[in-house]
Design an enzyme around this catalytic site. Sequence first.
Site, short mmCIF file in Angstrom:
data_model
loop_
_atom_site.label_atom_id
_atom_site.label_comp_id
_atom_site.label_asym_id
_atom_site.label_seq_id
_atom_site.Cartn_x
_atom_site.Cartn_y
_atom_site.Cartn_z
N GLN A 1 0.83 -1.20 0.00
CA GLN A 1 0.00 0.00 0.00
C GLN A 1 0.87 1.26 0.00
OE1 GLN A 1 -3.65 1.80 2.63
NE2 GLN A 1 -2.46 0.20 3.57
N GLY A 2 0.73 2.10 -1.00
CA GLY A 2 1.52 3.33 -1.05
C GLY A 2 0.66 4.54 -0.77
N SER B 1 4.03 -1.87 4.49
CA SER B 1 4.33 -3.25 4.88
C SER B 1 4.54 -4.10 3.64
CB SER B 1 3.17 -3.85 5.68
OG SER B 1 2.89 -3.07 6.80
N GLU C 1 -10.55 -1.31 5.81
CA GLU C 1 -9.65 -1.75 6.88
C GLU C 1 -10.44 -2.22 8.10
OE1 GLU C 1 -6.23 1.39 6.87
OE2 GLU C 1 -5.40 -0.61 7.20
N SER D 1 -3.96 7.54 13.40
CA SER D 1 -3.60 7.65 14.82
C SER D 1 -4.84 7.84 15.67
CB SER D 1 -2.66 8.84 15.02
OG SER D 1 -3.38 10.04 14.83
N GLU E 1 -5.53 10.24 17.50
CA GLU E 1 -6.00 11.61 17.34
C GLU E 1 -6.89 11.72 16.10
OE1 GLU E 1 -2.82 10.77 18.00
OE2 GLU E 1 -2.64 11.52 20.04
#
Lengths: 388, 388, 384, 384
Positions: free
Chosen positions: A130-131, A165, A248, A371, A373
């Site tokens: 995944q880019g 990854s 996801e 994140s 946040e």
Amino acid sequence: MDLRLSPEDERFRDEVRAWLETRLGGDFRDLRGTGGPGHEHEVVEGRMAWERELGAAGWIGLGWPAPSGRGASLWRQVIFQEEYARARAPGRLGHIGEHLLGATLAALGTPEQKERFLPPIARGEELWCQGSSEPGAGSDLAGVTTRADLAGDAWAIRGQKIWTSHAHLADYCFVLARTDPAERRHAGLSYLLVPMRQPGVTVRPIRNLTGSAEFCEVFFDGARAARENVVGAPGEGWKVAMATLAFERGASTLGQQIGFASELDAIVAAARARDADRDPEVCRRIADAWIGLRVMRAFALRVLSHGAQGELPPAGLGAKLYWSTWHRRLGELAMDVLGPDAEILRAPPCALAPLQETFLFSRADTIYAGSSEIQRNIIATRALGLPR
Amino acid sequence: MDLRLSPEDERFRDEVRAWLETRLGGDFRDLRGTGGPGHEHEVVEGRMAWERELGAAGWIGLGWPAPSGRGASLWRQVIFQEEYARARAPGRLGHIGEHLLGATLAALGTPEQKERFLPPIARGEELWCQGSSEPGAGSDLAGVTTRADLAGDAWAIRGQKIWTSHAHLADYCFVLARTDPAERRHAGLSYLLVPMRQPGVTVRPIRNLTGSAEFCEVFFDGARAARENVVGAPGEGWKVAMATLAFERGASTLGQQIGFASELDAIVAAARARDADRDPEVCRRIADAWIGLRVMRAFALRVLSHGAQGELPPAGLGAKLYWSTWHRRLGELAMDVLGPDAEILRAPPCALAPLQETFLFSRADTIYAGSSEIQRNIIATRALGLPR
Amino acid sequence: MRFAFTDEQEEIRRQVRRAIADGGGVTAARRAMEDGAGIDRALWRRLGTELGLAGLAIPDVHGGAGLGWIEIVAVIEALGADLACVPFLSSACLATAAILEAGTPEQHAALLPAMARGASTATLAWLEASGDPSPDAIEATAHADPDGGFVLRGTKRFVLDGHSADLLLVAVRAEGGAVALHAVPAATPGVRRARLPTMDGTRAQAEIILEDVRVPASSRLGGGGWHPIARAIAKARVALAAEQVGGAQACLDFSVAYAKVRQQFGRPIGSFQAIQHTLADMFVQVETARSIAYHAAWEAEHAPDIEVTSAATAAYCADAFLACAADAIQVHGGIGFTWEHDAQLYFKRARAGRTLLGSTTAHRDTVARSLGLGLARAHTDGTR
Amino acid sequence: MRFAFTDEQEEIRRQVRRAIADGGGVTAARRAMEDGAGIDRALWRRLGTELGLAGLAIPDVHGGAGLGWIEIVAVIEALGADLACVPFLSSACLATAAILEAGTPEQHAALLPAMARGASTATLAWLEASGDPSPDAIEATAHADPDGGFVLRGTKRFVLDGHSADLLLVAVRAEGGAVALHAVPAATPGVRRARLPTMDGTRAQAEIILEDVRVPASSRLGGGGWHPIARAIAKARVALAAEQVGGAQACLDFSVAYAKVRQQFGRPIGSFQAIQHTLADMFVQVETARSIAYHAAWEAEHAPDIEVTSAATAAYCADAFLACAADAIQVHGGIGFTWEHDAQLYFKRARAGRTLLGSTTAHRDTVARSLGLGLARAHTDGTR
């Protein structure tokens, strides 16, 4: 409300379990417990063979429509994930291809793209990475600066991606790149399918605080992608990338919880072995962790149950924040249960015992894939409708 | 580093202690332990007499220069506060006049203002209240909409203030009001000294969640303040108000800690009486509270020690956030120590035992005098220099 | 009343900071970790010998600087800020205090001068397999030898810098069940030691096995007993707390600096309230931890009993450092999670602090007991 | 697999919500608190009798609706959202479950029909002065009377709606040390009861003193023993947890609404990240608590043993509600702290939930024991 699975689904569970038992008892025996977050560097060759084994048996793309997949229901996908985790089958190298790119293509790809890319993913033969993130655009995907320019029949890509990854293993990468430099932020981005094995692609692993290399940097210096290998219209990459992000949060969450449960089992065992469970405070922290697991399971079932009838409900937006916070706290609990031995490694400089690995790697959980946040921002604006 | 007081200061401590012992042994005996946050409604007449007693003995305005004050050093002010709290002397009704308005006038008032207002404060004869917050401007003082217009020799004030302690007792109020309606936000505000006992001033107590009325609303409907009773130049009220806020962090913090310590003592006693201290988790939470008190004391000494040599250091900006968070947690601990009896009142509908009062009232600590969110904003921008 | 370092103390700190910076700062600590030495010998030569840190708290009659715990705290805060890999905590704090507290004047004269010169380092070997910091957990023994000396047997664990110290101060259970402390040169026959690989690679620990180690009668420091050892450990806990303050401040500093320059969504991340509030909480933790650590330093120098002060300070500062180091990673995002970034070094150092010289839980229990709470457990003289 | 209420269940909820709103919503709860009644009789007539909530879980042969714990949870969540002051938890959940679990068919027929009609309310009196929820803490006794009945003696405390219930189910220590449950009409001679004023004025508790209370042999429910009582309490804990979910959701709702309109610094406060993140955390707590509560409802209906499920759910939902109620006050600032604002009512209700039907600490200990952790303590059949 009915939390039982149908008898047919239970038979499917038996089928999955039997297959895994057989295969992981044979040639692939040594793969049990390898791979997964924090362990992606382990037994890579064996796990690539395992991907092909899964593919040959039809376990990849379970939920995709035929011919690439089996059109299995969401609950059967969940069952497969649960049994997969329970068998301690190896961490999937094909996860990104199957659950992110595959799901995205299934929803938004052209017939030609589906025909070209889905079957090799389903066979476990082509791996994807995944880019999305860039050094200057971690949480802020709209800040992407990687450029792709159309030169004849191909896009020429220049830029740098990070936190990728499996980049050193992958055959393809889906790359969010800026194709219209005149547009800013969300506009002018495109979602390209880029072969990794070509000149102009350089992969550099990033060593993380556990000492192993989980993620990579990928440098594109004039790498090519065929003109037609853009998902969605050129300039609409943002929309496609957001769809990918939504995938996801899927069926894999219940499988993940089985991994969490075995970490908690290890903590319980350590507490008993070290008499740490004579301390009521330790016992209650372990109880809280166990309660958290129950919460996660009930939460996932509830969200997926709604999802099985259509869209994922807004409640699902809280899943990542909850599990990542829980897991980080589990790591802290593990260390406290181990006492001063928490400090002692198997070997220098960083041969970690599994609970040490949990502790250290769980610090990444509240950072990657949005994140904490960012998760809270998303909940505030999308689930609660608060003003920006 | 020398954390001892000088022998002269220790003698001063003896003097304070002896005076308090004598006076609180006599006519004022029943005032011990009355008043203070959450208890401002108690024995008001007696406490007003006590203010005059303090004034007559020269204990008010200790740090002010003569003639109104004694020019005592910061450490002597601390000593007075500590002994005052240790003697469980009544909560001060004159606090706002002495520590907020008095300090502000001493720094920024005209000679005439000092001469008019400081002596009656020092004698304990005139009480003050603070007119800063408004219903639409709680944390956001620059959003003040109360208007003051010059009409002949006086300002005519129209608007509403809120969260004003002692408004029903006070002789004067310092009011932040907008005197130049053309200016917005921080500009065009003035800091006025307004008599409370006049037509056009209405006070309405606000009952809080403990059932008692700690704060008031004050309605100004054409109330007057003499033209010269503006502190600083008209239009510069923001600067003056900020100076007043700064005086809220002063020597009183060490006295406050002695009150906290006696709350903690009560919790320790309750834990022992109820055998709650057989639970190590309870013991450790109490230990943490005790450690927090030590931290507060060391922190206050360190900040004041720097302050005694000039400006308060930026570290001081953290004091309110620390103690309010600590105190809120102390209230929660108190309830848990009391077990199911935490729920039972002395009498309906809201006769609270002291630890219940601590629990409920401490919820206000993280809100008034700058909420925890505002405190963190201030630290981030002023102490850490982060961009707005 | 003056709650601040003197100009002289500030000057020592400045010199220490300069020496560490000259020696490579955190990069040197990383090197010491990665090459497996666990100690930066060049830096220790500069700090310990040339600047006199090795003998900072050693009386001048024995060649030291004759200073005390306020200077120890002033200095170790600077060492903690850059994770300096030197045996200051183990030798100049813990072992020096133990010798001073437990030893006779003759033993001081015999042991301290070499330490003051930096020619020899020492450490205290007191914990065993359980990691329990209480004297009850001491199982190693000293038996009187017919020739007038003692034979030591047992296994010590979690010994700070135990792999490199020249002199081991070993706490054992002596005749009659009392605790005693023996000064044992590491080269004594029967002493086997193995470095324990640690998650915090910037601070070494060792296991020390005593196989019938014969030592002379004079190796027993003073008259024995747990109290002098307890006092030395309490003082070392104050030093460790101050070291943690230095580490926490460093985490805050590099996080604030990063938040000011790192851009996301077209703004520095330090302009987002979520980041601002995290950093504000770190600030409060750093400043409060510093306050209690400095206060404890004064008490270590002046108060008759510092067990509770030291426990309170140790618990608070260990937690504050760990919270700050964890927040530092979160503020940095992905980059804070990499091996190359220093945040992980601080995070691991801070994590180790939760059990080093006793766990924070044990410290809280010490405080609770001092308040008369019901966790009654004998922590008196360590005699069985 | 379907993790959602049926249309019929949703329809009951809608009716309940409408009835509460018609009765004045939270304002009615405030009135019941301030006038000291502690119960909103008009609302209970509407809900209990007319809508059939009094007999929701009572089999239809006894005049009830014949529904189960999934409907109980669906309904009580709506009651919790508006703090309805009705004896649903005490009578329709706790006491009903106790009679169903412990009583014989004859006793069901004798006791349940009046409750199903809403003509009689009942409650369980099991806690005593210690507040310890375990059966070991039961000191009240039942002694056999020569005439074939029993004499009850002792003092019960923290009895939910104990001042107003018509029927008291009293847990006592019977012959041989076993626990038994007696159904005692509140009007029985020797029963003295006093309302305990509670901080949460929307939920009443009472102390019940039994002075030589003579009851017939038939008052003993079934064959005695702790297990049926434990199961009833476990089911009631699930109901309480769901009620808390309703309360937590209400706190989130009115806080979000306020954050959207309240202006500070020229912007709605809901646009500040600090407020957004607080509300986001509340959202996660509400949704996770709801998930575990619904899941537990299904288990209460279908699983053979729900002690651990119930304890886990009770601990989690009580904490979630208290955190949300506390955050609601903080988000509101000064106004949230006033008597007039409803936030305080939710906050006090949530606080009370930390010990109601057993403390959250006791619940965690139950979970820990089920994991085989060393807090061994007999929690078996309650026999001494």
